[in-house]
Motif scaffolding. Sequence first.
Motif, PDB file in Angstrom:
ATOM      1  N   GLY A 123     -18.047 -20.059  33.787  1.00  0.00           N
ATOM      2  CA  GLY A 123     -17.428 -18.836  33.286  1.00  0.00           C
ATOM      3  C   GLY A 123     -16.282 -19.125  32.337  1.00  0.00           C
ATOM      4  O   GLY A 123     -16.107 -18.438  31.324  1.00  0.00           O
ATOM      5  N   ALA A 124     -15.499 -20.169  32.648  1.00  0.00           N
ATOM      6  CA  ALA A 124     -14.387 -20.558  31.779  1.00  0.00           C
ATOM      7  C   ALA A 124     -14.896 -21.039  30.424  1.00  0.00           C
ATOM      8  O   ALA A 124     -14.322 -20.712  29.379  1.00  0.00           O
ATOM      9  N   TYR A 125     -15.989 -21.822  30.433  1.00  0.00           N
ATOM     10  CA  TYR A 125     -16.565 -22.289  29.166  1.00  0.00           C
ATOM     11  C   TYR A 125     -17.099 -21.115  28.345  1.00  0.00           C
ATOM     12  O   TYR A 125     -16.912 -21.069  27.119  1.00  0.00           O
ATOM     13  N   VAL A 126     -17.732 -20.171  28.995  1.00  0.00           N
ATOM     14  CA  VAL A 126     -18.264 -18.997  28.288  1.00  0.00           C
ATOM     15  C   VAL A 126     -17.119 -18.211  27.652  1.00  0.00           C
ATOM     16  O   VAL A 126     -17.199 -17.797  26.483  1.00  0.00           O
ATOM     17  N   ALA A 127     -16.039 -18.016  28.413  1.00  0.00           N
ATOM     18  CA  ALA A 127     -14.889 -17.281  27.887  1.00  0.00           C
ATOM     19  C   ALA A 127     -14.284 -17.998  26.686  1.00  0.00           C
ATOM     20  O   ALA A 127     -13.893 -17.376  25.692  1.00  0.00           O
ATOM     21  N   THR A 128     -14.224 -19.327  26.759  1.00  0.00           N
ATOM     22  CA  THR A 128     -13.681 -20.120  25.648  1.00  0.00           C
ATOM     23  C   THR A 128     -14.532 -19.975  24.392  1.00  0.00           C
ATOM     24  O   THR A 128     -14.013 -19.763  23.284  1.00  0.00           O
ATOM     25  N   VAL A 129     -15.844 -20.083  24.562  1.00  0.00           N
ATOM     26  CA  VAL A 129     -16.759 -20.002  23.416  1.00  0.00           C
ATOM     27  C   VAL A 129     -16.760 -18.598  22.817  1.00  0.00           C
ATOM     28  O   VAL A 129     -16.715 -18.430  21.586  1.00  0.00           O
ATOM     29  N   VAL A 130     -16.801 -17.581  23.677  1.00  0.00           N
ATOM     30  CA  VAL A 130     -16.818 -16.203  23.185  1.00  0.00           C
ATOM     31  C   VAL A 130     -15.524 -15.890  22.427  1.00  0.00           C
ATOM     32  O   VAL A 130     -15.550 -15.337  21.322  1.00  0.00           O
ATOM     33  N   GLY A 131     -14.385 -16.260  23.009  1.00  0.00           N
ATOM     34  CA  GLY A 131     -13.107 -16.007  22.347  1.00  0.00           C
ATOM     35  C   GLY A 131     -12.994 -16.733  21.022  1.00  0.00           C
ATOM     36  O   GLY A 131     -12.559 -16.162  20.017  1.00  0.00           O
ATOM     37  N   GLY A 132     -13.398 -18.004  21.001  1.00  0.00           N
ATOM     38  CA  GLY A 132     -13.347 -18.770  19.763  1.00  0.00           C
ATOM     39  C   GLY A 132     -14.268 -18.207  18.702  1.00  0.00           C
ATOM     40  O   GLY A 132     -13.924 -18.186  17.505  1.00  0.00           O
ATOM     41  N   SER A 133     -15.446 -17.737  19.113  1.00  0.00           N
ATOM     42  CA  SER A 133     -16.405 -17.167  18.159  1.00  0.00           C
ATOM     43  C   SER A 133     -15.878 -15.870  17.555  1.00  0.00           C
ATOM     44  O   SER A 133     -16.007 -15.636  16.337  1.00  0.00           O
TER      45      SER A 133
ATOM     46  N   GLN B 157      -5.931 -11.808  18.885  1.00  0.00           N
ATOM     47  CA  GLN B 157      -5.472 -11.303  20.177  1.00  0.00           C
ATOM     48  C   GLN B 157      -6.592 -11.323  21.208  1.00  0.00           C
ATOM     49  O   GLN B 157      -6.366 -11.670  22.375  1.00  0.00           O
ATOM     50  N   ILE B 158      -7.783 -10.947  20.768  1.00  0.00           N
ATOM     51  CA  ILE B 158      -8.926 -10.985  21.692  1.00  0.00           C
ATOM     52  C   ILE B 158      -9.181 -12.415  22.145  1.00  0.00           C
ATOM     53  O   ILE B 158      -9.454 -12.664  23.324  1.00  0.00           O
ATOM     54  N   MET B 159      -9.074 -13.375  21.216  1.00  0.00           N
ATOM     55  CA  MET B 159      -9.228 -14.776  21.597  1.00  0.00           C
ATOM     56  C   MET B 159      -8.162 -15.179  22.619  1.00  0.00           C
ATOM     57  O   MET B 159      -8.453 -15.923  23.568  1.00  0.00           O
ATOM     58  N   HIS B 160      -6.939 -14.700  22.453  1.00  0.00           N
ATOM     59  CA  HIS B 160      -5.876 -14.995  23.407  1.00  0.00           C
ATOM     60  C   HIS B 160      -6.239 -14.484  24.800  1.00  0.00           C
ATOM     61  O   HIS B 160      -6.015 -15.178  25.802  1.00  0.00           O
ATOM     62  N   LEU B 161      -6.778 -13.293  24.861  1.00  0.00           N
ATOM     63  CA  LEU B 161      -7.161 -12.726  26.158  1.00  0.00           C
ATOM     64  C   LEU B 161      -8.279 -13.540  26.804  1.00  0.00           C
ATOM     65  O   LEU B 161      -8.262 -13.789  28.014  1.00  0.00           O
ATOM     66  N   PHE B 162      -9.238 -13.961  26.006  1.00  0.00           N
ATOM     67  CA  PHE B 162     -10.332 -14.776  26.543  1.00  0.00           C
ATOM     68  C   PHE B 162      -9.833 -16.163  26.964  1.00  0.00           C
ATOM     69  O   PHE B 162     -10.307 -16.722  27.958  1.00  0.00           O
TER      70      PHE B 162
END
Length: 240
Positions: free
Chosen positions: A178-188, A211-216
């Motif tokens: 889940g952490a990896y998914v959040a990282t990839v989604v936020g970065g994308s 800001q959305i990347m920060h939240l992710f």
Amino acid sequence: RLSRLQCTRSLVGLHNETGNVWSHLVIAVLMTYIAVRELHSGTAPGLTMAVSCLCMGFSMWLSVAYHLYMPSCRSRCTYCSLLNTDVIGVLISLAGSHLVPLVYGYRCLGQGPQWGLMALLYSTGLVACAVCHFQTSIKGRAAMMGIVIAVRFLCTALVEGLKWGHSGDYAAAALHAGAYVATVVGGSINALRVPERHAPGTFDFWLNSHQIMHLFSALALLLDLQANYQDIAEWHATVC
């Protein structure tokens, strides 16, 4: 340009960096508190968790400093140095936060493979930090982060995969995933500049891609924190 004092005072003001500053400031305070609490536990797992939390918190403090003091930069060189410091903080978090899974991820792994994986991840992290210290291109910084994330993922997959096959425990693995998914989604989202590219000016203050990347990224750290605690619990429950 603002002075550093004016930048510090802007912490309680409303501006286009408010969301970026506070989204990571809250996590920085939380991780620092947990690190201090775990240090006082005096146990080996507690000390290992404290190191991981200090690394995660350190990256958040550097992020806060970057977004808060960016308006005080007087030259491109100063700005690049501040930005590179923020990126190095991310690299430290990526590598340092993974200490618990490497030490307590799979009890039957053995010290040889364990130390080998640690050497691989942390040598990669150190090289990436050294390169980013002199890096001036976005692609160069992104490449270093991508390499560290890839090595980290390989370490996670190996350790958690072996544990899953041995004992059937997958709760920690699911949290790490889940952490990896959040990282990839936020970065994308940040790379694609969504949603501000479709409505210029509308998201200058709130809910822009950064800001959305920060939240992710905050979500990813919280998931990693819970995954680390789960790794320790599964380590105690595993019989080799």
